[in-house]
Scaffold this motif. Structure first.
Motif, mmCIF file in Angstrom:
data_model
loop_
_atom_site.group_PDB
_atom_site.id
_atom_site.type_symbol
_atom_site.label_atom_id
_atom_site.label_comp_id
_atom_site.label_asym_id
_atom_site.label_seq_id
_atom_site.Cartn_x
_atom_site.Cartn_y
_atom_site.Cartn_z
ATOM 1 N N HIS A 313 50.855 52.822 -2.470
ATOM 2 C CA HIS A 313 52.250 53.253 -2.315
ATOM 3 C C HIS A 313 53.061 52.146 -1.649
ATOM 4 O O HIS A 313 54.204 51.893 -2.010
ATOM 5 C CB HIS A 313 52.363 54.524 -1.466
ATOM 6 C CG HIS A 313 51.581 55.684 -2.010
ATOM 7 N ND1 HIS A 313 51.435 56.862 -1.348
ATOM 8 C CD2 HIS A 313 50.877 55.828 -3.166
ATOM 9 C CE1 HIS A 313 50.680 57.694 -2.062
ATOM 10 N NE2 HIS A 313 50.325 57.082 -3.166
ATOM 11 N N VAL A 319 57.165 55.281 -6.377
ATOM 12 C CA VAL A 319 55.855 55.833 -6.707
ATOM 13 C C VAL A 319 55.979 57.242 -7.262
ATOM 14 O O VAL A 319 56.883 57.998 -6.905
ATOM 15 C CB VAL A 319 54.910 55.769 -5.482
ATOM 16 C CG1 VAL A 319 55.324 56.754 -4.405
ATOM 17 C CG2 VAL A 319 53.464 55.988 -5.877
ATOM 18 N N LEU A 321 53.545 60.547 -7.784
ATOM 19 C CA LEU A 321 52.263 60.981 -7.224
ATOM 20 C C LEU A 321 51.436 61.874 -8.150
ATOM 21 O O LEU A 321 51.965 62.747 -8.835
ATOM 22 C CB LEU A 321 52.496 61.735 -5.912
ATOM 23 C CG LEU A 321 53.190 60.926 -4.815
ATOM 24 C CD1 LEU A 321 53.425 61.798 -3.581
ATOM 25 C CD2 LEU A 321 52.380 59.684 -4.449
#
Ligand code: F6R
Length: 366
Positions: A313, A319, A321
């Motif tokens: 990250h 990012v 997830l």
């Protein structure tokens, strides 16, 4: 018909929690946490005797097959070769008595895949078809059929058929492993348990569609993009790149991250957009160093990574997830943001999402 969605593709992306459950339905013995595939009608002796497997398919189904190779080799310890059907049919592949050919086709009508099936049969190989269409030419001509049960797929860009093909390969890999006893029963059971969590986990990722839409808007002016991954993430990268190409018409390339230095790195310049996938714990560190390499040349990186992968990250600009799962199963989760990126990019460019230019849903001519 589109259940309130703007396009079939979006409807089909959102259907995945349900279609994945359908693919698994009736194929898992809940009490024993084992896979059962009576429809294949394969004796334990036949499974134990398989010396080699060919997986043959086109396009997205081929990308599912790449994951299938990895899964079957890992779980069942049977060597697997994978081929694009249009190559396989003309390359005189070597068949032994105990070669199994697995063809994968959503439509069951793809001309090259059907020709590959016939070539395999002509050479004495038995053929197992993974297909979404019961009664299709491929289903009729194969010796063994596993239907993906994803329901009709209308959008030209394949989404739910792909994830159901992945589930079919997991079921097949676990089943072969059970018959061959190549895996501890407890490991099999643990994998089956993780498999059953996937539909809810996909649902969770779909809940982040808005963030992904924002990202898609940010890339719509790009002329070229890169997808990077290692191992299974590389196979998913290929699928993400194909999806983006076919409906957004943005050129993109998927690259095994370790190969970058051998040429492609030359294309990375200030502002180049890169999507880096990292769902395989044993490859996390390697991915971080590849990301650092492209960032040092000015790339702007979106990471698609496991929730707990803090180091990764930190190494990227943005990012997306992915919930924790067994590494072999991560492709089912990791591909969801990539499908959404392709979809929203196409929409924001005003393209005909469900019917991209130059393409047909079913490729019945070679
Ligand atoms: C891409 C796509 C195609 C198909 C390919 C094989 O989104 O849909 O690449 O996967 O034409 O089609 P089937 O699976 O019907 O044999």
């Amino acid at each position: 018909e589109k259940d309130g969605f703007d396009h079939y593709m979006l409807k089909e992306i959102h259907e995945q929690p349900r279609s994945l459950r359908h693919t698994m339905a009736g194929r898992i013995d809940e009490a024993k946490q084992m896979v059962k595939l009576p429809e294949l009608d394969l004796s334990p002796e036949t499974v134990k005797g398989i010396e080699k497997i060919y997986i043959v398919a086109c396009g997205t189904a081929y990308h599912a097959g790449m994951i299938g190779k990895h899964v079957i080799e890992n779980l069942a310890k049977i060597p697997v070769e994978i081929d694009v059907a249009s190559e396989f049919r003309y390359r005189n592949p070597l068949f032994g008595q105990k070669t199994l050919t697995v063809v994968v086709s959503q439509s069951g009508e793809t001309a090259d895949t059907l020709a590959a099936l016939r070539e395999a049969k002509r050479n004495g190989s038995s053929v197992l078809a993974i297909t979404n269409v019961v009664g299709s030419s491929i289903a009729r001509e194969a010796d063994h059929v596993m239907t993906t049960k994803a329901g009709p797929e209308i959008a030209v860009a394949s989404t739910k058929a792909y994830t159901s093909q992945l589930i079919a390969f997991y079921l097949l890999g676990i089943y072969f492993a059970q018959e061959k006893k190549s895996m501890e029963a407890s490991d099999c059971a643990a994998l089956v348990q993780e498999l059953q969590k996937l539909p809810d986990q996909v649902e969770k990722i779909l809940g982040h569609a808005e963030e992904i839409r924002q990202f898609a808007i940010s890339i719509k002016e790009e002329r070229q993009m890169f997808f990077l991954g290692r191992g299974l993430d590389y196979a998913v990268s290929l699928e993400g790149s194909l999806k983006l190409k076919e409906i957004s018409y943005i050129h993109s390339e998927a690259y095994p991250a370790g190969e970058l230095k051998h040429g492609t790195l030359a294309l990375i310049e200030e502002g180049t957009r890169v999507i880096a996938l990292s769902t395989q714990p044993h490859l996390h560190e390697k991915m971080v160093s590849n990301i650092t390499e492209v960032k040092a040349r000015g790339a702007v990186v979106l990471g698609v990574a496991l929730e707990d992968n803090v180091e990764l990250h930190r190494s990227v600009d943005e990012v997306c997830l992915i919930p924790a799962t067994h590494p072999l199963l991560a492709p089912v989760l990791c591909v969801i943001p990539l499908q959404l990126i392709a979809y929203y990019t196409s929409v924001s460019l005003g393209n005909d999402v469900d019917r991209p230019r130059n393409l047909a849903k079913s490729v019945t001519v070679e």
